[in-house]
Design a protein around this motif. Structure first.
Motif, mmCIF file in Angstrom:
data_model
loop_
_atom_site.group_PDB
_atom_site.id
_atom_site.type_symbol
_atom_site.label_atom_id
_atom_site.label_comp_id
_atom_site.label_asym_id
_atom_site.label_seq_id
_atom_site.Cartn_x
_atom_site.Cartn_y
_atom_site.Cartn_z
ATOM 1 N N THR A 158 0.822 -1.202 0.000
ATOM 2 C CA THR A 158 0.000 0.000 0.000
ATOM 3 C C THR A 158 0.862 1.259 0.000
ATOM 4 O O THR A 158 1.969 1.277 0.550
ATOM 5 N N HIS A 159 0.334 2.328 -0.590
ATOM 6 C CA HIS A 159 1.038 3.606 -0.658
ATOM 7 C C HIS A 159 0.057 4.729 -0.355
ATOM 8 O O HIS A 159 -0.981 4.863 -1.029
ATOM 9 N N ALA A 160 0.366 5.524 0.644
ATOM 10 C CA ALA A 160 -0.489 6.651 1.016
ATOM 11 C C ALA A 160 -0.551 7.665 -0.119
ATOM 12 O O ALA A 160 0.457 7.930 -0.777
ATOM 13 N N CYS A 161 -1.737 8.237 -0.314
ATOM 14 C CA CYS A 161 -1.888 9.175 -1.415
ATOM 15 C C CYS A 161 -2.976 10.193 -1.117
ATOM 16 O O CYS A 161 -3.768 10.046 -0.174
ATOM 17 N N ILE A 162 -3.004 11.223 -1.934
ATOM 18 C CA ILE A 162 -4.037 12.239 -1.869
ATOM 19 C C ILE A 162 -4.563 12.477 -3.270
ATOM 20 O O ILE A 162 -3.784 12.484 -4.237
ATOM 21 N N TRP A 163 -5.878 12.623 -3.392
ATOM 22 C CA TRP A 163 -6.494 12.940 -4.670
ATOM 23 C C TRP A 163 -6.985 14.381 -4.660
ATOM 24 O O TRP A 163 -7.669 14.811 -3.719
ATOM 25 N N LYS A 164 -6.617 15.126 -5.679
ATOM 26 C CA LYS A 164 -7.149 16.461 -5.888
ATOM 27 C C LYS A 164 -7.659 16.532 -7.314
ATOM 28 O O LYS A 164 -6.941 16.152 -8.253
ATOM 29 N N ASN A 165 -8.887 16.983 -7.454
ATOM 30 C CA ASN A 165 -9.542 16.995 -8.772
ATOM 31 C C ASN A 165 -9.526 15.601 -9.385
ATOM 32 O O ASN A 165 -9.414 15.446 -10.611
ATOM 33 N N GLY A 166 -9.619 14.599 -8.530
ATOM 34 C CA GLY A 166 -9.692 13.223 -8.987
ATOM 35 C C GLY A 166 -8.367 12.598 -9.345
ATOM 36 O O GLY A 166 -8.297 11.395 -9.628
ATOM 37 N N LYS A 167 -7.280 13.375 -9.349
ATOM 38 C CA LYS A 167 -5.968 12.875 -9.744
ATOM 39 C C LYS A 167 -5.137 12.538 -8.521
ATOM 40 O O LYS A 167 -5.119 13.272 -7.535
#
Length: 439
Positions: A158-167
């Protein structure tokens, strides 16, 4: 090595505070509990709701829904004003759930892929790298950012992530040197209302989830703060770092506090972590305030002022009971909600076999969401409204009382000769006590 301050609640501190508060009036009005027994899907089928989150304005409740008799599974968005629900059926083999919701009823979660969904039931799939699956865990108040993690379908890391504008954008992971061994994945689990603070875990070489915070920098990037290292040792042998698990359970909307569950080799405690000031406030039951020493607590969501929803476990083995509790940020011990507010009768009933679980709290600390198991074995969800809860806080300033001030204390029981910013407790010459908020 970082400096940190570790607070533990002592019976002396609580006794002093109790003495100060003797005679203080405490009023609370309008406590109630709303129970959602069932929700109905688009096909008219009955499902049973398991609430996971409540919107900041307490209008929407979201979570997973199920009907084991009919083998139906999905997620729901429940409108508390219209008392209607939007149910979305499970799409694929992975169990689905909505895990966060905005004031406008936009939820995020997982339905065999990371997605957002509105009250119209329309899902929007979030972007992930090719060959990966993902799960969305939390979103900002304006739905502009969502956090979670993705995993490669080959190694499932697993890799932590953030989505902004769906990306999707990766959140930085620590190096092996920083962690002291291989990093076996990371997850972003909670985000502040403005996306400046993200709370989650990195997994060490033993796959132990360790609490970290990603803090937004001036250049728009995030920096990973491995604050668990101030308290963690793998085998608990370091007396200054006795915890073998430092697990995040919630983040306040203002990004100030994290609720933490701590595990030692012999027990489990709850803690409130002040992110900016790097202070950990640990509650360890010591036999005072009617709570037996060694009683097990589990932390949950946390409000902007540090009020924490939590669970208290009593009894042992098959006779163990689970009670819904709250730990206010005032130096006192946690309390069982149904004990403090007898009108919440359902909570007392759930504690006797229904296993009430608190999952979320609104930023103002007034509304708490959760679920329990009914006598029929099916889940039901609830929203607790603590009403216009006050603690005798007066809008008056020092000198407005006809009686002379004889002593002044801060909320933690420290005596002070002058007003201190925050809540001040004033003892007057007639023996009464007044609370004053100093700004």
């Amino acid at each position: 090595m970082r400096n940190f301050t570790l607070f533990r609640h002592s019976p002396m501190c609580r006794s002093l505070l109790a003495a100060i508060l003797a005679g203080t009036t405490c009023t609370a009005s309008g406590q109630s509990i709303k129970v959602i027994e069932t929700v109905t899907d688009a096909q008219g089928n009955t499902q049973y709701p398991m609430a996971q989150a409540i919107s900041p304005n307490h209008k929407y409740l979201v979570g997973s829904s199920m009907n084991y008799d009919e083998m139906l599974f999905g997620m729901f968005i429940y409108d508390t004003e219209t008392e209607t629900a939007t149910c979305v059926a499970q799409d694929g083999s992975t169990a689905n759930s909505a895990t966060s919701v905005t004031d406008d009823g936009v939820a995020c979660g997982n339905n065999d892929y990371a997605m957002t969904v509105g009250t119209d039931g329309k899902m929007t799939r979030l972007d992930v790298p090719e060959g990966c699956t993902a799960s969305a865990k939390d979103m900002t108040a304006d739905a502009a950012a969502t956090v979670g993690y993705y995993a490669n379908e080959t190694d499932f890391m697993t890799h932590a992530c953030i989505w902004k504008n769906g990306k999707v954008t990766d959140l930085p992971e620590p190096t092996e040197e920083e962690v002291g061994g291989p990093v076996m994945g990371s997850e972003a689990q909670f985000v502040s209302a403005d996306a400046s603070v993200i709370l989650g875990v990195v997994n060490n070489q033993n796959y132990t989830p360790c609490a970290v915070a990603w803090i937004l920098q001036d250049d728009g990037t995030f920096k990973c703060d491995l604050f668990y290292q101030d308290y963690f040792s793998a085998d608990g042998s370091d007396a200054s770092k006795p915890y073998i698990y430092v697990r995040p359970m919630g983040l306040s909307a203002n990004g100030k506090y994290a609720s933490i569950t701590l595990v030692t080799m012999t027990g489990q405690n709850i803690a409130r972590y002040d992110i900016a000031n790097r202070k950990l406030d640990v509650y360890e039951p010591d036999g005072s305030d009617g709570i037996e020493a060694g009683t097990v607590f589990e932390s949950s969501a946390i409000a902007d002022d540090g009020k924490m929803a939590c669970l208290m476990f009593t009894g042992t083995g098959m006779f163990q009971q689970q009670a819904a509790a709250v730990w206010d940020n005032n130096g006192e011990s946690p309390y069982i909600l149904s004990d403090k507010y007898p009108e919440l009768t359902q909570l007392a009933e759930y504690a006797d076999g229904g296993y009430p679980t608190l999952t979320d709290i609104t930023p103002d600390g007034r509304y708490i969401a959760g679920y329990a198991s009914g006598t029929d074995g099916n889940y039901k969800s609830f929203i607790i409204d603590l009403g216009d809860v006050t603690t005798g806080i007066s809008n008056a300033t020092a000198g407005t009382n006809d009686n002379a001030e004889t002593a002044r204390y801060t909320i933690d029981g420290t005596r002070t000769a002058t007003p201190v910013k925050g809540l001040n407790i004033i003892r007057t010459s007639d023996g009464s006590t007044v609370k004053v908020m100093v700004k």
